[in-house]
Design a protein around this motif. Structure first.
Motif, PDB file in Angstrom:
ATOM      1  N   MET A   1      -9.339  57.364  15.959  1.00  0.00           N
ATOM      2  CA  MET A   1      -8.718  57.531  17.281  1.00  0.00           C
ATOM      3  C   MET A   1      -9.686  57.185  18.416  1.00  0.00           C
ATOM      4  SD  MET A   1      -5.512  58.675  16.977  1.00  0.00           S
ATOM      5  CE  MET A   1      -5.181  59.428  18.560  1.00  0.00           C
ATOM      6  N   SER A   2     -10.862  56.677  18.090  1.00  0.00           N
ATOM      7  CA  SER A   2     -11.901  56.473  19.104  1.00  0.00           C
ATOM      8  C   SER A   2     -11.536  55.440  20.170  1.00  0.00           C
ATOM      9  CB  SER A   2     -13.230  56.097  18.442  1.00  0.00           C
ATOM     10  OG  SER A   2     -13.135  54.841  17.801  1.00  0.00           O
ATOM     11  N   GLY A   3     -10.558  54.625  19.935  1.00  0.00           N
ATOM     12  CA  GLY A   3     -10.129  53.650  20.939  1.00  0.00           C
ATOM     13  C   GLY A   3      -9.203  54.232  21.986  1.00  0.00           C
ATOM     14  N   ASN A   4      -8.899  55.515  21.885  1.00  0.00           N
ATOM     15  CA  ASN A   4      -8.021  56.178  22.848  1.00  0.00           C
ATOM     16  C   ASN A   4      -8.815  57.241  23.593  1.00  0.00           C
ATOM     17  OD1 ASN A   4      -6.135  55.236  20.504  1.00  0.00           O
ATOM     18  ND2 ASN A   4      -4.856  55.441  22.320  1.00  0.00           N
ATOM     19  N   LEU A   5      -9.015  57.009  24.867  1.00  0.00           N
ATOM     20  CA  LEU A   5      -9.790  57.929  25.691  1.00  0.00           C
ATOM     21  C   LEU A   5      -8.890  58.940  26.381  1.00  0.00           C
ATOM     22  CD1 LEU A   5     -12.258  55.396  27.353  1.00  0.00           C
ATOM     23  CD2 LEU A   5     -12.523  56.668  25.210  1.00  0.00           C
ATOM     24  N   CYS A   6      -9.421  60.139  26.536  1.00  0.00           N
ATOM     25  CA  CYS A   6      -8.724  61.211  27.247  1.00  0.00           C
ATOM     26  C   CYS A   6      -9.644  61.681  28.370  1.00  0.00           C
ATOM     27  CB  CYS A   6      -8.396  62.361  26.291  1.00  0.00           C
ATOM     28  SG  CYS A   6      -7.709  63.803  27.129  1.00  0.00           S
ATOM     29  N   ARG A   7      -9.234  61.442  29.580  1.00  0.00           N
ATOM     30  CA  ARG A   7     -10.064  61.837  30.716  1.00  0.00           C
ATOM     31  C   ARG A   7     -10.188  63.356  30.834  1.00  0.00           C
ATOM     32  NH1 ARG A   7      -6.976  57.326  32.455  1.00  0.00           N
ATOM     33  NH2 ARG A   7      -8.326  55.595  33.021  1.00  0.00           N
ATOM     34  N   CYS A   8      -9.238  64.091  30.305  1.00  0.00           N
ATOM     35  CA  CYS A   8      -9.265  65.557  30.382  1.00  0.00           C
ATOM     36  C   CYS A   8     -10.116  66.184  29.279  1.00  0.00           C
ATOM     37  CB  CYS A   8      -7.847  66.110  30.285  1.00  0.00           C
ATOM     38  SG  CYS A   8      -6.749  65.520  31.575  1.00  0.00           S
ATOM     39  N   GLY A   9     -10.417  65.430  28.251  1.00  0.00           N
ATOM     40  CA  GLY A   9     -11.237  65.962  27.163  1.00  0.00           C
ATOM     41  C   GLY A   9     -10.471  66.814  26.171  1.00  0.00           C
ATOM     42  N   ALA A  10      -9.238  66.473  25.889  1.00  0.00           N
ATOM     43  CA  ALA A  10      -8.420  67.240  24.946  1.00  0.00           C
ATOM     44  C   ALA A  10      -8.696  66.857  23.492  1.00  0.00           C
ATOM     45  CB  ALA A  10      -6.938  67.046  25.267  1.00  0.00           C
ATOM     46  N   TYR A  11      -9.834  66.230  23.227  1.00  0.00           N
ATOM     47  CA  TYR A  11     -10.117  65.703  21.902  1.00  0.00           C
ATOM     48  C   TYR A  11     -10.021  66.723  20.771  1.00  0.00           C
ATOM     49  CZ  TYR A  11     -11.806  61.677  24.530  1.00  0.00           C
ATOM     50  OH  TYR A  11     -11.900  60.615  25.375  1.00  0.00           O
TER      51      TYR A  11
END
Length: 179
Positions: free
Chosen positions: A151-161
Protein backbone atom coordinates in the motif's frame (compact mmCIF):
# COMPACT_ATOMS: atom_id res chain seq x y z
CA UNK A 1 -10.61 15.92 -42.15
CA UNK A 2 -9.80 14.15 -38.90
CA UNK A 3 -8.13 15.80 -35.94
CA UNK A 4 -4.94 13.88 -35.12
CA UNK A 5 -4.92 15.29 -31.59
CA UNK A 6 -8.20 13.64 -30.54
CA UNK A 7 -9.49 10.09 -30.36
CA UNK A 8 -12.82 8.37 -29.94
CA UNK A 9 -12.59 5.96 -27.01
CA UNK A 10 -14.90 3.69 -25.09
CA UNK A 11 -14.57 3.10 -21.36
CA UNK A 12 -16.74 0.81 -19.30
CA UNK A 13 -16.79 2.59 -15.94
CA UNK A 14 -18.43 0.72 -13.07
CA UNK A 15 -20.42 -1.32 -15.57
CA UNK A 16 -21.64 1.56 -17.73
CA UNK A 17 -20.17 2.23 -21.18
CA UNK A 18 -19.03 5.77 -21.96
CA UNK A 19 -18.07 6.81 -25.48
CA UNK A 20 -15.79 9.82 -25.37
CA UNK A 21 -13.93 12.07 -27.76
CA UNK A 22 -10.77 12.98 -25.86
CA UNK A 23 -7.56 14.88 -26.44
CA UNK A 24 -4.83 12.25 -26.88
CA UNK A 25 -2.96 13.81 -23.94
CA UNK A 26 -5.93 13.63 -21.54
CA UNK A 27 -5.36 11.58 -18.41
CA UNK A 28 -7.73 8.83 -17.42
CA UNK A 29 -8.27 10.75 -14.17
CA UNK A 30 -9.50 13.84 -15.98
CA UNK A 31 -11.69 11.77 -18.29
CA UNK A 32 -13.23 10.00 -15.29
CA UNK A 33 -13.80 13.13 -13.23
CA UNK A 34 -14.80 15.57 -15.96
CA UNK A 35 -16.27 13.47 -18.76
CA UNK A 36 -17.94 10.59 -16.94
CA UNK A 37 -18.65 12.57 -13.72
CA UNK A 38 -17.02 10.05 -11.36
CA UNK A 39 -15.72 12.22 -8.53
CA UNK A 40 -14.29 9.32 -6.48
CA UNK A 41 -10.76 9.35 -7.89
CA UNK A 42 -9.07 12.44 -6.48
CA UNK A 43 -6.48 14.69 -8.08
CA UNK A 44 -3.95 14.88 -5.27
CA UNK A 45 -0.54 15.47 -6.79
CA UNK A 46 -1.12 14.86 -10.53
CA UNK A 47 2.35 13.24 -10.61
CA UNK A 48 1.52 9.63 -9.65
CA UNK A 49 3.09 10.01 -6.22
CA UNK A 50 0.15 10.11 -3.80
CA UNK A 51 -2.23 7.38 -5.03
CA UNK A 52 -5.41 9.41 -4.42
CA UNK A 53 -6.42 8.75 -8.04
CA UNK A 54 -5.97 4.95 -7.87
CA UNK A 55 -8.60 2.98 -9.80
CA UNK A 56 -8.81 -0.58 -11.06
CA UNK A 57 -8.17 -0.93 -14.78
CA UNK A 58 -9.24 -4.36 -15.99
CA UNK A 59 -8.92 -5.45 -12.35
CA UNK A 60 -5.40 -4.12 -11.80
CA UNK A 61 -4.66 -0.97 -9.84
CA UNK A 62 -3.29 2.06 -11.66
CA UNK A 63 -2.75 5.69 -10.82
CA UNK A 64 -5.17 7.29 -13.23
CA UNK A 65 -3.35 10.63 -13.33
CA UNK A 66 -0.45 8.95 -15.19
CA UNK A 67 -2.60 6.74 -17.41
CA UNK A 68 -3.68 8.22 -20.71
CA UNK A 69 -7.38 7.89 -21.40
CA UNK A 70 -6.60 6.64 -24.93
CA UNK A 71 -4.47 3.84 -23.43
CA UNK A 72 -7.52 2.69 -21.47
CA UNK A 73 -9.74 2.49 -24.58
CA UNK A 74 -11.92 -0.62 -24.39
CA UNK A 75 -11.06 -1.27 -20.75
CA UNK A 76 -13.15 -1.88 -17.68
CA UNK A 77 -12.55 0.81 -15.06
CA UNK A 78 -13.66 0.44 -11.47
CA UNK A 79 -13.67 3.52 -9.29
CA UNK A 80 -14.54 3.63 -5.61
CA UNK A 81 -18.16 4.23 -6.63
CA UNK A 82 -18.19 0.82 -8.33
CA UNK A 83 -16.68 -1.26 -5.54
CA UNK A 84 -19.92 -2.03 -3.71
CA UNK A 85 -22.41 -4.31 -5.42
CA UNK A 86 -26.05 -3.29 -4.92
CA UNK A 87 -25.14 -1.38 -1.74
CA UNK A 88 -23.38 -4.46 -0.32
CA UNK A 89 -20.01 -3.19 0.82
CA UNK A 90 -16.93 -5.25 0.14
CA UNK A 91 -15.11 -6.61 3.20
CA UNK A 92 -12.40 -3.98 2.77
CA UNK A 93 -14.97 -1.16 2.74
CA UNK A 94 -16.64 -2.56 5.86
CA UNK A 95 -13.25 -2.89 7.56
CA UNK A 96 -12.28 0.71 6.72
CA UNK A 97 -15.53 1.91 8.31
CA UNK A 98 -15.38 -0.35 11.35
CA UNK A 99 -11.66 0.19 12.08
CA UNK A 100 -11.45 3.91 11.24
CA UNK A 101 -9.28 3.43 8.16
CA UNK A 102 -9.80 7.04 7.19
CA UNK A 103 -9.81 10.49 8.71
CA UNK A 104 -10.44 13.39 6.34
CA UNK A 105 -11.40 10.94 3.57
CA UNK A 106 -9.56 12.59 0.69
CA UNK A 107 -7.26 9.62 0.08
CA UNK A 108 -9.88 7.00 0.95
CA UNK A 109 -11.14 6.30 -2.59
CA UNK A 110 -7.62 5.57 -3.77
CA UNK A 111 -6.80 3.63 -0.60
CA UNK A 112 -9.89 1.44 -1.07
CA UNK A 113 -9.22 0.73 -4.75
CA UNK A 114 -5.59 0.00 -3.95
CA UNK A 115 -6.57 -2.31 -1.07
CA UNK A 116 -8.88 -4.27 -3.39
CA UNK A 117 -5.98 -4.55 -5.85
CA UNK A 118 -3.54 -5.57 -3.10
CA UNK A 119 -5.83 -8.37 -1.93
CA UNK A 120 -6.25 -9.64 -5.49
CA UNK A 121 -2.48 -9.52 -6.11
CA UNK A 122 -1.82 -11.42 -2.90
CA UNK A 123 -4.46 -14.05 -3.76
CA UNK A 124 -2.78 -14.46 -7.15
CA UNK A 125 0.56 -15.11 -5.42
CA UNK A 126 2.32 -11.93 -6.52
CA UNK A 127 5.32 -11.17 -4.32
CA UNK A 128 6.18 -7.71 -3.03
CA UNK A 129 9.54 -6.07 -2.36
CA UNK A 130 9.48 -7.47 1.20
CA UNK A 131 8.38 -11.01 0.34
CA UNK A 132 11.21 -13.22 1.60
CA UNK A 133 10.53 -16.30 -0.53
CA UNK A 134 9.54 -15.53 -4.11
CA UNK A 135 9.60 -19.09 -5.40
CA UNK A 136 6.51 -19.94 -7.49
CA UNK A 137 5.21 -22.58 -5.07
CA UNK A 138 5.55 -20.38 -1.95
CA UNK A 139 2.49 -18.58 -0.62
CA UNK A 140 3.57 -15.55 1.41
CA UNK A 141 1.64 -14.62 4.53
CA UNK A 142 -0.12 -11.28 4.34
CA UNK A 143 1.12 -9.49 7.44
CA UNK A 144 1.46 -5.82 8.42
CA UNK A 145 4.86 -5.50 6.74
CA UNK A 146 3.47 -6.89 3.46
CA UNK A 147 0.43 -4.59 3.61
CA UNK A 148 2.56 -1.52 4.34
CA UNK A 149 4.82 -2.31 1.39
CA UNK A 150 1.99 -3.11 -1.00
CA UNK A 151 0.00 0.00 0.00
CA UNK A 152 3.06 2.28 0.03
CA UNK A 153 1.99 4.06 -3.16
CA UNK A 154 -1.03 5.51 -1.36
CA UNK A 155 -0.30 8.43 0.93
CA UNK A 156 -2.52 9.61 3.75
CA UNK A 157 -1.94 13.17 4.85
CA UNK A 158 -3.78 12.49 8.13
CA UNK A 159 -1.58 9.53 9.05
CA UNK A 160 -4.31 6.89 9.33
CA UNK A 161 -1.82 4.19 8.32
CA UNK A 162 -2.16 1.92 11.39
CA UNK A 163 -5.93 1.75 10.89
CA UNK A 164 -5.56 1.26 7.13
CA UNK A 165 -3.18 -1.67 7.67
CA UNK A 166 -5.55 -3.21 10.24
CA UNK A 167 -8.48 -2.78 7.85
CA UNK A 168 -6.68 -4.46 4.94
CA UNK A 169 -5.60 -7.37 7.16
CA UNK A 170 -9.12 -7.70 8.56
CA UNK A 171 -10.60 -7.72 5.06
CA UNK A 172 -8.09 -10.37 3.96
CA UNK A 173 -9.12 -12.58 6.88
CA UNK A 174 -12.83 -12.11 6.16
CA UNK A 175 -12.36 -12.88 2.46
CA UNK A 176 -10.39 -16.00 3.37
CA UNK A 177 -13.20 -17.20 5.65
CA UNK A 178 -15.77 -16.72 2.85
CA UNK A 179 -13.82 -19.02 0.52
Amino acid sequence: MTDATRSEISLKVNGKTHRLNVDNRRSLLDALREDTKHAGPKKGCDFGQCGACTVLLDGKRVVSCLTLAVAADGSQVTTVEGLAADDDLRPVQEAFLRLDGFQCGFCTPGQLCSAVGVLAEHRAGWPSAVTSDVSPDHRCRLDAEEVRERMSGNLCRCGAYPSIVRAVLDAAEREEVKR
